[in-house]
Design a protein around this motif. Sequence first.
Motif, PDB file in Angstrom:
ATOM      1  N   ALA A   1       0.838  -1.209   0.000  1.00 29.40           N
ATOM      2  CA  ALA A   1       0.000   0.000   0.000  1.00 29.40           C
ATOM      3  C   ALA A   1       0.865   1.249   0.000  1.00 29.40           C
ATOM      4  CB  ALA A   1      -0.930  -0.016   1.206  1.00 29.40           C
TER       5      ALA A   1
ATOM      6  N   ARG B   1      -3.235  -0.975  -4.204  1.00 31.14           N
ATOM      7  CA  ARG B   1      -4.469  -1.043  -3.433  1.00 31.14           C
ATOM      8  C   ARG B   1      -4.518  -2.393  -2.718  1.00 31.14           C
ATOM      9  NH1 ARG B   1      -8.627   1.580  -7.957  1.00 31.14           N
ATOM     10  NH2 ARG B   1      -7.431   3.526  -8.201  1.00 31.14           N
TER      11      ARG B   1
ATOM     12  N   LEU C   1     -12.039   4.582  -8.363  1.00 30.61           N
ATOM     13  CA  LEU C   1     -12.117   4.660  -6.911  1.00 30.61           C
ATOM     14  C   LEU C   1     -13.571   4.725  -6.474  1.00 30.61           C
ATOM     15  CD1 LEU C   1      -9.288   7.208  -5.985  1.00 30.61           C
ATOM     16  CD2 LEU C   1      -9.322   4.752  -5.505  1.00 30.61           C
TER      17      LEU C   1
ATOM     18  N   HIS D   1      -6.247   6.430   2.731  1.00 26.52           N
ATOM     19  CA  HIS D   1      -5.679   6.884   1.458  1.00 26.52           C
ATOM     20  C   HIS D   1      -4.259   7.399   1.718  1.00 26.52           C
ATOM     21  CE1 HIS D   1      -9.347   6.771  -1.078  1.00 26.52           C
ATOM     22  NE2 HIS D   1      -9.973   6.937   0.082  1.00 26.52           N
TER      23      HIS D   1
ATOM     24  N   LEU E   1      -3.841   2.648  -1.400  1.00 28.41           N
ATOM     25  CA  LEU E   1      -5.120   2.545  -0.707  1.00 28.41           C
ATOM     26  C   LEU E   1      -5.079   1.291   0.153  1.00 28.41           C
ATOM     27  CD1 LEU E   1      -7.931   3.817  -0.434  1.00 28.41           C
ATOM     28  CD2 LEU E   1      -8.706   2.306  -2.272  1.00 28.41           C
TER      29      LEU E   1
ATOM     30  N   SER F   1     -10.599  -2.190  -4.669  1.00 28.56           N
ATOM     31  CA  SER F   1      -9.461  -2.847  -4.018  1.00 28.56           C
ATOM     32  C   SER F   1      -9.479  -4.355  -4.211  1.00 28.56           C
ATOM     33  CB  SER F   1      -9.471  -2.539  -2.506  1.00 28.56           C
ATOM     34  OG  SER F   1      -9.392  -1.154  -2.279  1.00 28.56           O
TER      35      SER F   1
ATOM     36  N   SER G   1      -4.554  -5.404  -7.482  1.00 28.63           N
ATOM     37  CA  SER G   1      -4.766  -5.213  -6.049  1.00 28.63           C
ATOM     38  C   SER G   1      -4.249  -6.428  -5.280  1.00 28.63           C
ATOM     39  CB  SER G   1      -6.257  -5.011  -5.739  1.00 28.63           C
ATOM     40  OG  SER G   1      -6.760  -3.882  -6.409  1.00 28.63           O
TER      41      SER G   1
END
Length: 712
Positions: free
Chosen positions: A442, A447, A536, A585, A599, A662, A667
């Motif tokens: 992250a 993410r 997002l 964030h 994220l 995410s 991710s």
Amino acid sequence: MVTLAATNGVSVEPPLCDDGSPGGVSTSSVDDALVEEALDDADLHLGGTKPSSSPATTTTSSAAAAAAAAVAGATSAPPPAGGVLRREVTLHVLETVNSRVENIGSIILLLRKQLSRLKDALERETLSRVASDALVERHSDKIASLRRQRRGLRQKVVEEAARADTLADRISTLQGERDRLVGEVRAAQAAHAASAAAAAEAAASSAVTAASAAEEARAEELVRELESTKAARDGEVATLLREMAAVKSEMAADSTRSLAAATEQVRAVTAQRDSAVAEAAAAAARVTELESDSNRRVLQLADLEREVRTLRDQLGSNNQEMTLLRRQSLDDEVERRRLHNQVQELKGNIRVYCRVRPLLLSGAGVGDAAGGASEGSASGVFRYHSRGRGIDAVKPGDAPTSSATGGLPPVGKWGFTFDRVFDGSATQGDVFAEVSEMVQSALDGYRVCIFAYGQSGSGKTHTMLSSADGGELGVIPRAVAQIFDHTERMSADGWQFELKASFMEVYNEQVRDLLGSAEEDPNVKYDVKFDAATKLCWVTNLTTATVNSREEVDNVISTSLSNRSTASTRSNERSSRSHCVFRLHISGSNGHGGKVSGLLNLIDLAGSERVKVSGAAGARMREAQAINKSLSALGDVIAALANKDKHVPFRNSKLTYFLQDSLGGDSKTLMFVNLSPSSAHFSESLCSLRFAQKVNACEIGRANKNGRVSLG
């Protein structure tokens, strides 16, 4: 200092000798011979005698003695016929008085000449002392005081000179009176001579005798008158002489006192001047010392400047080297991120960790008490193998059975393999050591989604947040600490980070803001939105807090936990009835154009449970149905992502719809499956293990294996 006045009224100062006494002609000895002569003449005039004491007065004293003898002879000898001798004596006396008056005038003139000489001498001395006055300029206050005293003495001398002028005027008046008397005497002599001639021509002896007698009487009267006038004038002269002597003595005394005081002051000023000269010499020596010290410091400064130039050159080269190292560090950081991400992809973009909570022996929870758990039963539920990656679930009470034909293997044991398995002895630190790599992803701009899955009472909240007493920190606070440590470390390389946190829960398929003021305004709506441009998700009216320290994050967590929905069930006396989502964030940038945007989602899911086991009814039943529906939707989403389906059912649940940014793609997803060691919860634990095994078989972001995955 004594000041004398000359005849023209100009005041002068007498010079000083080396010992401080007046130099040149002293006022105490101003023409002593003239003064002595004046006093002798006065004494002789008054009938006294005084022996001569100096050659300068010999002539005058002899003349005075001759005059006295003549007067004595004239008075002792018989008067000549016709009174001729008496007239001669009278004339002689008048001439003597006249000479004495002239002598007094001469004395005054001599005094004035002497005063003039004193003035010249004092002027010369004054000019000679100009240089000395320059030496005592620093003592201007004392010199000014002395000058004021000198002006006072000058004024006094001027006054005495005025008195002397007054005396001179009076003497001039006496001289005029004397001239008048002399004229009368001469007129009487002429008349007498005329009378004598007339008597001789008349040849009358009787008449002559009578006239002579009358004339003699007249002469005697004139003599007496002259003697009385002389006595008066002599008294006045004596008075004037006494006054002059008093003035002289007073002037001498004042001059002596003033000179003594002035001398003492001059000595004091001289001493101060000498002290000032000594101080000036010491100051000059100090200046010389300071100059040498300054020269030494100049040399040292030159050496320091050379060293500074050398250090600047070294600093320039070091800066260049630092720039190269910083660029290399940035390149290394990029390479580290690439390698780290590659390692994470090799490990699998979705990972499953299994954690078994310890058995509660004292103060047991609802589930442990209900199941009658004991340490022996716990050790018989799960078995660990494959170096912390394998776990076997053994149903208590099941034993191997046989048949007449030999039969099948016994039923009651299930084996599972995960990325990591933690038994009941594992600490929070041991667990986070395996999670920290995902948190680092992250920070590297990816993410990440980490969530805890399991039945109620299996330890999900303990794993994600902390123990019941707050003694052991869970994944969320430890992840925040790692993030702040990283941002502080990266700030040395010019990185600046901004962290924004939000905390929400999904309860009965409704979003609640755990940081907001929903209780104050129940009409606030929270809708999940998806931005196709940035990929997002966000929630309307959801509170987002910018955090700059760990303390601020702790406040966010404590506030959120106090607002979370919990209730008591058969499985757990304080069961979480909602899905709690902590989102952070991470935005970072440096001065070289580097940027990261990560994220991090840390989720404490609600407990999965069967309604008949938990005994839920009414509101609790509706909560359980909503929880199971959202968990089923989460499984469907993971299965669709693993199968590369064109349609992923994110909208089946508010939870999956919010987490769609995410999940999938590049991710990183980590699932904790939490298990209860109680035998009473064996069926629920077995269901959780089967669900986790299907998730662990998924590969998101890498080539898909052959066949489809189903989490149903």
